[in-house]
Structures are given as structure tokens and as C-alpha cells.
Design an enzyme around this catalytic site. Structure first.
Site, PDB file in Angstrom:
ATOM      1  N   TYR A 152      10.752  33.109  30.359  1.00 24.86           N
ATOM      2  CA  TYR A 152      11.153  34.515  30.476  1.00 24.86           C
ATOM      3  C   TYR A 152      10.210  35.247  31.429  1.00 24.86           C
ATOM      4  O   TYR A 152      10.658  36.009  32.303  1.00 24.86           O
ATOM      5  CB  TYR A 152      11.129  35.153  29.089  1.00 24.86           C
ATOM      6  CG  TYR A 152      11.498  36.611  29.044  1.00 24.86           C
ATOM      7  CD1 TYR A 152      12.831  37.021  29.088  1.00 24.86           C
ATOM      8  CD2 TYR A 152      10.514  37.587  28.912  1.00 24.86           C
ATOM      9  CE1 TYR A 152      13.170  38.365  29.014  1.00 24.86           C
ATOM     10  CE2 TYR A 152      10.837  38.931  28.835  1.00 24.86           C
ATOM     11  CZ  TYR A 152      12.164  39.317  28.885  1.00 24.86           C
ATOM     12  OH  TYR A 152      12.491  40.649  28.805  1.00 24.86           O
ATOM     13  N   LYS A 156      11.403  37.001  34.894  1.00 27.13           N
ATOM     14  CA  LYS A 156      11.164  38.419  35.149  1.00 27.13           C
ATOM     15  C   LYS A 156      10.197  38.614  36.318  1.00 27.13           C
ATOM     16  O   LYS A 156      10.286  39.602  37.048  1.00 27.13           O
ATOM     17  CB  LYS A 156      10.631  39.100  33.891  1.00 27.13           C
ATOM     18  CG  LYS A 156      11.668  39.247  32.787  1.00 27.13           C
ATOM     19  CD  LYS A 156      12.833  40.127  33.207  1.00 27.13           C
ATOM     20  CE  LYS A 156      13.743  40.474  32.029  1.00 27.13           C
ATOM     21  NZ  LYS A 156      14.872  41.352  32.430  1.00 27.13           N
TER      22      LYS A 156
END
Length: 248
Positions: A152, A156
Site C-alpha cells: 500500500y 501510494k
């Protein structure tokens, strides 16, 4: 006069959580909001709650075909898109060595590829118009790392870098592109990755200078500013909304 009068705004992942708060805030600033979510029922329910000209439409940001259908529908209804908020996201928290490739693919598909898909579909309209605002939702995990969120964080991080590059490419078209990075925020997604653990909540709260978790409205306020003409000379920027947990 409100800040987003006559603007058409598309918000992805807006059926609940931060996305819903963003959709509600943009509508309160007089934008016509397209509430997009992979869960059509939640998109329609949010649009109904907002009222006015808001519409709820299903779209899977990980699917190019689905995104293109969404943008085509919005263009046929309203003729333009002035604001795009790439909010749709998903995560599964676990140590990297315990993670599975299938989960990597889903995390990257929704968080990073989804942002690429939607931006690619919307930018030609904004270029044609000679104006527009794109606001991407990153994460403080991208800026400082976050244990249990390796993939993640990587996805991002890609969103943050993508934001800067597209801001450079789109500046000559008077299109602003900025990134808002939430810190720990009290949402269903946060609860699903361990945020419902009282000990974790307490430790995070103690670590945040403001001594509270973020509220979706905190993010919505920042996004609304970037979407407005007040931010017309700001582009390529990444801002943490984290109560001081991340400072740079």
C-alpha cells in the site's frame, strides 16, 4: 457565493468514508457531484443523501473499460468535468513476508492503476476545456512508511510521484494536480485493517500532536480547497492531513 459554483466534480470511492465526506463537502460548496463507487448501491445512496443534481454511478477504477464508461456517461450528462478526486482505495494490513501476490495485485490495481485509469480518461476533457483540477488521495504511509502496509505504501508512493509529473505536464493547460495524504483517519477501512483495536487507537492518538484520529471531514476540507479557484496557482504539491503526525 460558494467556492465551486457551476463546477462538475467526479469523486471515486465516494460511497462511504473519506470519499463520501469529500462528495458532501464539494456539494456544500455548490459543485454538481458525481458519486462514483464500485458498490453502486452506496454510490446511489450517497448521491440521494446529497440531493440536488448529484448522481451516483458505478465504476471499478481498476477497469479501463468501466472508467471510460463512467467518463462517457458524465460527459453526456453534463458536458464537462472540472474536478476529479481520485479517492478510491483498498488495503490489507499484514507483514510483507506474510503477504500474497494476489493481494499485491489488488492493492496496486485499485490504489495506483485506478488513479492512472481515471486521470487518463478525464484529462482530455480538461485539456479541451483549458482548465481543471485533479486531487489525488495519497497516504502518509507513502511519505514515511507504515509497518504492515508495504505494498500500500509503495502504491501510494507511486500516486505522489505521479501527481508531481502530471502537474508539470498539465500546467500549460491551466490544470492543477495536487495530492492530499491522510494520516490515521477514523473510517471503515481503517477499522478493517486493525483500527478497531483499542490499544492501536490509543497508541496512535498519543503519537498524534492533536491527540485525536483524523475525521473524514478534515480531508474533505483540504480537497475542497485544492478543487477551488483559490488554489489556482498551487500545483504538484503533497499535503499531509494528519494532526501533525507527519511534518515535512
Amino acid at each position: 457565493m460558494t467556492r465551486l459554483d457551476d463546477k462538475i466534480a467526479v469523486v471515486t470511492g465516494a460511497g462511504r468514508g473519506i470519499g463520501r465526506a469529500i462528495a458532501e463537502k464539494l456539494a456544500a460548496e455548490a459543485a454538481t457531484v458525481v458519486v462514483s463507487d464500485v458498490d453502486e448501491a452506496s454510490a446511489v445512496a450517497t448521491a440521494h443523501a446529497i440531493g440536488g443534481k448529484a448522481v451516483g454511478l458505478r465504476a471499478d477504477v481498476a477497469s479501463t473499460e468501466s472508467v471510460e464508461a463512467l467518463v462517457g456517461d458524465v460527459r453526456s450528462r453534463f458536458g464537462r468535468i472540472d474536478v476529479l478526486v481520485n479517492n478510491a482505495g483498498w488495503d490489507k494490513a499484514e507483514p510483507f513476508l506474510d503477504s500474497r501476490e494476489s493481494d499485491w495485485e489488488r492493492i496496486i490495481a485499485i490504489n495506483l492503476v485506478g488513479t492512472l485509469n481515471t486521470t487518463k480518461a478525464v484529462l482530455p476533457l480538461m485539456v479541451e476545456q483549458g482548465s481543471g483540477s485533479v486531487v489525488n488521495l495519497g497516504s502518509d504511509a507513502a511519505r514515511v512508511g507504515s509497518s504492515g502496509e508495504a505494498v500500500y505504501s509503495a502504491a501510494k508512493g507511486g500516486v505522489v510521484s505521479f501527481t508531481k509529473t502530471i502537474a508539470r505536464e498539465m500546467a500549460r493547460h491551466r490544470i492543477t494536480v495536487n495530492c492530499v495524504c491522510p494520516g490515521p483517519t477514523d473510517t471503515e477501512l481503517f477499522a478493517s485493517i486493525g483500527g478497531d483495536d483499542p490499544k492501536l487507537r490509543e497508541s496512535l492518538t498519543k503519537a498524534i500532536p492533536f491527540r485525536r484520529l483524523g475525521d473524514p471531514q478534515d480531508l474533505a476540507n483540504t480537497v475542497a480547497f485544492f478543487a477551488s479557484d483559490e488554489a489556482g496557482y498551487i500545483t504538484g504539491q503533497t499535503v499531509s492531513v494528519s494532526g501533525g503526525l507527519t511534518m515535512s
